[in-house]
Design a protein around this motif. Structure first.
Motif, PDB file in Angstrom:
ATOM      1  N   THR A   1       1.491  -1.571  -0.257  1.00 25.46           N
ATOM      2  CA  THR A   1      -0.273   0.574  -0.214  1.00 25.46           C
ATOM      3  C   THR A   1       0.448   0.742  -0.059  1.00 25.46           C
ATOM      4  O   THR A   1       1.550   1.456   0.875  1.00 25.46           O
ATOM      5  CB  THR A   1      -0.969  -0.384   0.522  1.00 25.46           C
ATOM      6  N   PRO A   2       0.619   2.235  -1.150  1.00 26.72           N
ATOM      7  CA  PRO A   2       1.391   3.188  -0.850  1.00 26.72           C
ATOM      8  C   PRO A   2       1.430   3.967   0.234  1.00 26.72           C
ATOM      9  O   PRO A   2       0.339   4.463   0.898  1.00 26.72           O
ATOM     10  CB  PRO A   2       1.059   4.484  -1.901  1.00 26.72           C
ATOM     11  N   THR A   3       2.613   4.297   1.303  1.00 23.99           N
ATOM     12  CA  THR A   3       2.628   4.970   2.274  1.00 23.99           C
ATOM     13  C   THR A   3       2.986   6.350   2.418  1.00 23.99           C
ATOM     14  O   THR A   3       4.004   7.048   1.967  1.00 23.99           O
ATOM     15  CB  THR A   3       3.401   4.343   3.281  1.00 23.99           C
ATOM     16  N   THR A   4       2.105   7.306   3.491  1.00 26.64           N
ATOM     17  CA  THR A   4       3.492   8.609   3.737  1.00 26.64           C
ATOM     18  C   THR A   4       4.555   7.912   4.141  1.00 26.64           C
ATOM     19  O   THR A   4       5.411   7.619   4.926  1.00 26.64           O
ATOM     20  CB  THR A   4       2.269   9.093   4.810  1.00 26.64           C
TER      21      THR A   4
ATOM     22  N   ASP B   1       3.851   8.214   8.080  1.00 24.88           N
ATOM     23  CA  ASP B   1       3.374   6.301   8.889  1.00 24.88           C
ATOM     24  C   ASP B   1       4.530   5.121   8.682  1.00 24.88           C
ATOM     25  O   ASP B   1       4.786   4.362   9.151  1.00 24.88           O
ATOM     26  CB  ASP B   1       2.266   5.614   7.660  1.00 24.88           C
ATOM     27  N   LYS B   2       5.763   5.785   7.474  1.00 27.89           N
ATOM     28  CA  LYS B   2       7.142   4.795   7.619  1.00 27.89           C
ATOM     29  C   LYS B   2       7.563   5.218   8.749  1.00 27.89           C
ATOM     30  O   LYS B   2       7.835   4.186   8.869  1.00 27.89           O
ATOM     31  CB  LYS B   2       7.677   5.530   5.771  1.00 27.89           C
TER      32      LYS B   2
ATOM     33  N   SER C   1       7.217   9.693   0.684  1.00 27.53           N
ATOM     34  CA  SER C   1       5.613   9.799   0.969  1.00 27.53           C
ATOM     35  C   SER C   1       5.407   8.971  -1.001  1.00 27.53           C
ATOM     36  O   SER C   1       6.097  10.157  -1.595  1.00 27.53           O
ATOM     37  CB  SER C   1       4.564  10.793   0.862  1.00 27.53           C
ATOM     38  N   ASP C   2       4.771   7.707  -0.908  1.00 28.57           N
ATOM     39  CA  ASP C   2       4.982   7.039  -1.825  1.00 28.57           C
ATOM     40  C   ASP C   2       4.236   8.499  -2.891  1.00 28.57           C
ATOM     41  O   ASP C   2       3.176   8.805  -2.177  1.00 28.57           O
ATOM     42  CB  ASP C   2       4.380   6.078  -1.837  1.00 28.57           C
TER      43      ASP C   2
ATOM     44  N   ALA D   1       0.426   8.001  -2.359  1.00 32.44           N
ATOM     45  CA  ALA D   1      -0.287   7.756  -0.929  1.00 32.44           C
ATOM     46  C   ALA D   1      -1.405   8.823  -0.419  1.00 32.44           C
ATOM     47  O   ALA D   1      -1.197   9.570  -1.459  1.00 32.44           O
ATOM     48  CB  ALA D   1       1.206   8.610   0.192  1.00 32.44           C
TER      49      ALA D   1
END
Length: 475
Positions: A3-6, A9-10, A269-270, A273
């Motif tokens: 899932t694309p993540t900010t 969040d990472k 961020s992806d 995201a």
């Protein structure tokens, strides 16, 4: 597919040790800064005969209460203040915690010293008993202020229970014009969204204007996140970040540094995201900005006038504006550039790094300040560098006091005060009632804008003044 993540969040996920049934996260803390005000937490440890869990990850800094006229306690008249500084020394020594004390050549304001020493690094979670800990997020770390009981919890366990905030992104598109600074970006978004506009959110700053900023400017921007209600502020690390960190004392060296950079390069961020809130500003719409009231949200471009409460449709906002104008001694419709000042202050964790001092000195060079004021560098190393560059002479020749480093007149708890009723143009972060002293009236702005105010004796547009100074210097 993951899932694309900010970015937020990472970093959060990498530090989550446990999640409770209620949804709270137990986070591992990479860096914990303590200062003179942290004595309550050390007392709690003493009551339970507990050691500091990770003294190697804990760092003591004397900054909030330290005198700026001298580097010893002889000039501290208040016995309570002297005791707090002494307690910090005692507590850090007892628990084998590194202390950057009054006599340390590296001493400085915690949020200046951390990045300067390389203690602040991308991907960390960092805490301190000070709300402007958000500053350190400029490196792509999660950094936030905590209360006394939380300080004790981190000292005892090196962990902290936290509820995960929502995440918002503030994007600034385009390039900033000459004379526009990170301070202006911050005051602009806070004035538009309000002092509670980011409450409940972690902020990520993005966009062309942000990634063109120097590390020192990024620190200023993240520092002010808390003034818009944000829990923290973050900027994804990039080559500017890595170049700043290389060779700092606490930074890995050689191959270890390259390996660290490889990891740090993943902290962004992806592309897809999802954020809980998106805000976009255009660099062309940002002007040199000053506060007129008693909250950072009460700010306007310098070429505007003080608002008229009677023209505000929101009764609560009108009431707040009337109260602010009464405290500040201003009248509706008064041009900001007609507001006379009584003194200036250049300092604080927001704007006392070497770039800030250079920007102010560039305006003050060969000029005289029409009002008294002081300059307090963000750290002893900044002070040393400024003196090597001759910046101290520019400030002194202009008629300003050149002080030692410390929180100084930002917080008014160390003897450096604005007298009641006096109006101060200040590079600090808060213009609350009495922040710089009982009855003090504070106008927040960038270092160059404070220098412009000093030369003019009133709030002034640095863009106009800079061109005048340049023209006079050409003859």
């Amino acid at each position: 597919m993951s899932t694309p993540t900010t970015l937020f969040d990472k970093v959060w996920q990498a530090h989550e040790v446990h999640r409770s049934e209620s949804g709270q996260s137990l986070l591992w803390i990479d860096r914990h800064f303590v200062h003179e005000g942290s004595f309550h937490a050390f007392n709690k440890l003493g009551e339970r005969a507990l050691p500091v869990a990770r003294p190697d990850l804990t760092f003591g800094i004397a900054d909030h209460y330290v005198p700026t006229l001298a580097r010893d306690l002889a000039g501290v008249a208040d016995p309570k203040v002297r005791s707090m500084i002494e307690q910090l020394s005692h507590n850090t020594q007892q628990h084998e915690v590194t202390l950057f004390g009054l006599d340390d050549p590296r001493q400085g304001i915690v949020h200046v010293l951390g990045p300067e020493q390389g203690l602040t690094q991308p991907g960390m979670i960092m805490v301190c008993g000070d709300s402007h800990t958000a500053t350190h997020g400029a490196f792509g770390s999660i950094a936030f202020g905590i209360g006394a009981s939380e300080v004790a919890h981190v000292l005892a366990t090196q962990t902290l229970w936290q509820s995960k905030p929502k995440v918002m992104r503030i994007t600034v598109e385009g390039q900033l014009a000459e004379g526009i600074t990170a301070k202006d970006i911050a005051l602009t978004w806070i004035s538009r969204l309000g002092a509670d506009g980011a409450r409940g959110y972690a902020i990520e700053y993005a966009g062309e204007a942000i990634h063109s900023l120097s590390m020192e400017a990024r620190l200023t921007l993240c520092n002010l996140s808390i003034e818009g209600g944000g829990r923290c502020g973050m900027i994804a690390p990039d080559q500017i970040t890595f170049d700043y960190l290389r060779e700092r004392p606490w930074i890995p060296k050689g191959e270890a540094f390259e390996q660290a950079c490889a990891y740090w390069s993943t902290l962004y961020s992806d592309p897809d995201a999802s954020f809980d809130l998106e805000v976009t500003l255009h660099a062309d719409d940002i002007a040199p900005t000053v506060t007129w009231g008693v909250s950072p949200e009460e700010a306007l471009p310098i070429d505007r006038a003080v608002p008229d409460p009677e023209q505000l449709s929101d009764p609560a906002k009108a009431r707040q504006a009337r109260d602010s104008l009464a405290y500040m001694g201003l009248v509706p419709g008064q041009k900001l550039t007609d507001i006379k000042i009584d003194r200036v202050f250049i300092g604080s964790c927001t704007n006392a790094r070497i770039e800030d001092l250079r920007a102010a000195a560039a305006i003050l060079a060969g000029q005289k300040s029409r009002v008294p004021g002081m300059v307090s560098p963000g750290s002893t190393l900044v002070k040393t560098q400024a003196e090597a560059e001759g910046l101290d002479r520019i400030f002194i020749d202009a008629g300003l006091e050149w002080r030692h480093s410390g929180c100084s007149m930002c917080v008014g708890m160390n003897g450096d005060l604005v007298a009641s009723g006096e109006r101060c143009a200040s590079t600090t972060n808060r213009n609350f009632k009495g922040r710089q002293g009982p009855g003090a009236r504070t106008h927040l702005m960038s270092p160059a804008m404070v220098a412009a105010a000093a030369v003019s004796g009133r709030l002034a547009d640095v863009r106009t003044l800079a061109s005048t100074v340049q023209a006079s210097g050409a003859h």
